[in-house]
Design a protein around this motif. Structure first.
Motif, PDB file in Angstrom:
ATOM      1  N   TYR A  34      50.128  83.325  58.778  1.00 38.26           N
ATOM      2  CA  TYR A  34      48.994  82.638  59.371  1.00 38.26           C
ATOM      3  C   TYR A  34      48.336  83.521  60.417  1.00 38.26           C
ATOM      4  O   TYR A  34      49.015  84.199  61.186  1.00 38.26           O
ATOM      5  CB  TYR A  34      49.438  81.315  60.005  1.00 38.26           C
ATOM      6  N   GLN A  74      45.776  83.523  63.681  1.00 39.50           N
ATOM      7  CA  GLN A  74      45.249  82.631  64.707  1.00 39.50           C
ATOM      8  C   GLN A  74      44.417  83.406  65.718  1.00 39.50           C
ATOM      9  O   GLN A  74      44.942  84.245  66.445  1.00 39.50           O
ATOM     10  CB  GLN A  74      46.367  81.872  65.418  1.00 39.50           C
ATOM     11  N   LYS A  81      41.687  78.895  68.446  1.00 45.09           N
ATOM     12  CA  LYS A  81      41.441  78.349  67.107  1.00 45.09           C
ATOM     13  C   LYS A  81      42.739  77.904  66.450  1.00 45.09           C
ATOM     14  O   LYS A  81      43.828  78.293  66.869  1.00 45.09           O
ATOM     15  CB  LYS A  81      40.777  79.410  66.216  1.00 45.09           C
ATOM     16  N   ALA A  82      42.596  77.090  65.421  1.00 50.38           N
ATOM     17  CA  ALA A  82      43.752  76.677  64.649  1.00 50.38           C
ATOM     18  C   ALA A  82      44.219  77.826  63.751  1.00 50.38           C
ATOM     19  O   ALA A  82      43.417  78.683  63.374  1.00 50.38           O
ATOM     20  CB  ALA A  82      43.401  75.459  63.789  1.00 50.38           C
ATOM     21  N   PRO A  83      45.489  77.850  63.414  1.00 52.46           N
ATOM     22  CA  PRO A  83      45.980  78.860  62.463  1.00 52.46           C
ATOM     23  C   PRO A  83      45.287  78.734  61.108  1.00 52.46           C
ATOM     24  O   PRO A  83      44.836  77.654  60.728  1.00 52.46           O
ATOM     25  CB  PRO A  83      47.477  78.522  62.346  1.00 52.46           C
ATOM     26  N   LEU A 142      45.824  79.970  56.965  1.00 54.31           N
ATOM     27  CA  LEU A 142      46.734  80.518  55.965  1.00 54.31           C
ATOM     28  C   LEU A 142      46.150  81.783  55.359  1.00 54.31           C
ATOM     29  O   LEU A 142      45.030  81.766  54.849  1.00 54.31           O
ATOM     30  CB  LEU A 142      46.984  79.479  54.871  1.00 54.31           C
ATOM     31  N   TYR A 184      51.449  84.917  62.487  1.00 56.29           N
ATOM     32  CA  TYR A 184      52.738  84.249  62.453  1.00 56.29           C
ATOM     33  C   TYR A 184      53.264  84.204  61.019  1.00 56.29           C
ATOM     34  O   TYR A 184      52.523  83.846  60.099  1.00 56.29           O
ATOM     35  CB  TYR A 184      52.619  82.819  62.968  1.00 56.29           C
ATOM     36  N   PHE A 203      59.170  79.170  61.986  1.00 60.19           N
ATOM     37  CA  PHE A 203      58.118  80.142  62.246  1.00 60.19           C
ATOM     38  C   PHE A 203      58.687  81.375  62.946  1.00 60.19           C
ATOM     39  O   PHE A 203      59.732  81.316  63.599  1.00 60.19           O
ATOM     40  CB  PHE A 203      57.042  79.552  63.164  1.00 60.19           C
ATOM     41  N   GLY A 215      58.004  84.371  65.909  1.00 56.99           N
ATOM     42  CA  GLY A 215      57.519  84.288  67.272  1.00 56.99           C
ATOM     43  C   GLY A 215      56.070  84.725  67.454  1.00 56.99           C
ATOM     44  O   GLY A 215      55.482  84.488  68.510  1.00 56.99           O
TER      45      GLY A 215
END
Lengths: 119, 111
Positions: B38, B40, B44-46, B48, B89, B102, B104
């Protein structure tokens, strides 16, 4: 168009309860798992739990089991994350995300709900 | 379940390639072909970028590729562009008890 729209930012005091929401649209809400992910300030993503709105089957990360409750109301295509007694350490951004139909990924994400817990 | 291990930061110049590693165990990365990545951007939102180790969702440039060897997965970004600067991530399925874990996160800086 698939969309996950989350409820707005919240400011709460320690000990208060809270329920935030995630409304899905543009797809069959009951056919996809919805997960919740926490991101504390300046930190990484943490998987909290997931629910299948079709039958409310719910799984929690051991780190969050007993700390939050995940639920869904399929009649209004909405998933929820709730706390019965907030702590300052619950201050974070919370994201909902749809699990893809194939595999184990999260293909669509909500915009996030910022929860601030402060006395 | 411990978080997957990623380098804190990587950097590269425009046009170069960078690789971000994601190390887990035989219970997660090594046990399933369900690693996803992901992107980011700040505030903002992650998003895919890679799923099932090496598959790209529609709309993700083919400059992004994924692979796995044993307990380590990797994301490679070739032909770096300024807009690739973000946090990345990894995430792996880890079985029915704790389904997802997930990494780090890795901050990518485009010099």
């Amino acid at each position: 168009e698939v969309q996950l729209v989350q409820s707005g930012a919240e400011v709460k005091k320690p000990g208060e309860s809270l329920k935030i929401s995630c409304k899905g649209s543009g797809y069959s809400f009951t056919s996809y798992w919805i997960g919740w992910v926490r991101q504390m300030p300046g930190k990484g993503l943490e998987w909290m739990g997931i629910i299948y709105p079709g039958d409310s089957d719910t799984r929690y990360s051991p780190s969050f089991q007993g700390q939050v409750t995940i639920s869904a109301d399929k009649s209004i295509s909405t998933a929820y994350l709730q706390w019965s007694s907030l702590k300052a350490s619950d201050t974070a951004m919370y994201y909902c995300a749809r699990r893809g139909v194939v595999g184990a990924n999260f293909d669509y994400w909500g915009q996030g709900t910022l929860v601030t817990v402060s006395s | 379940q411990s978080a997957l291990t990623q380098p804190r930061s990587v950097s590269g110049s425009p046009g170069q390639s960078v690789t971000i590693s994601c190390t887990g165990t035989s219970s997660d990365v090594g046990g399933y072909n369900y690693v996803s990545w992901y992107q980011q951007h700040p505030g903002k939102a992650p998003k895919l970028m890679i799923y099932d180790v090496s598959k790209r969702p529609s709309g993700v440039p083919d400059r992004f590729s994924g692979s796995k060897s044993g307990n380590t997965a990797s994301l490679t970004i070739s032909g770096l562009q300024a807009e690739d600067e973000a946090d990345y991530y990894c995430c792996s399925y880890a079985g029915s008890y704790t389904p997802w874990v997930f990494g780090g996160g890795t901050k990518l800086t485009v010099l």
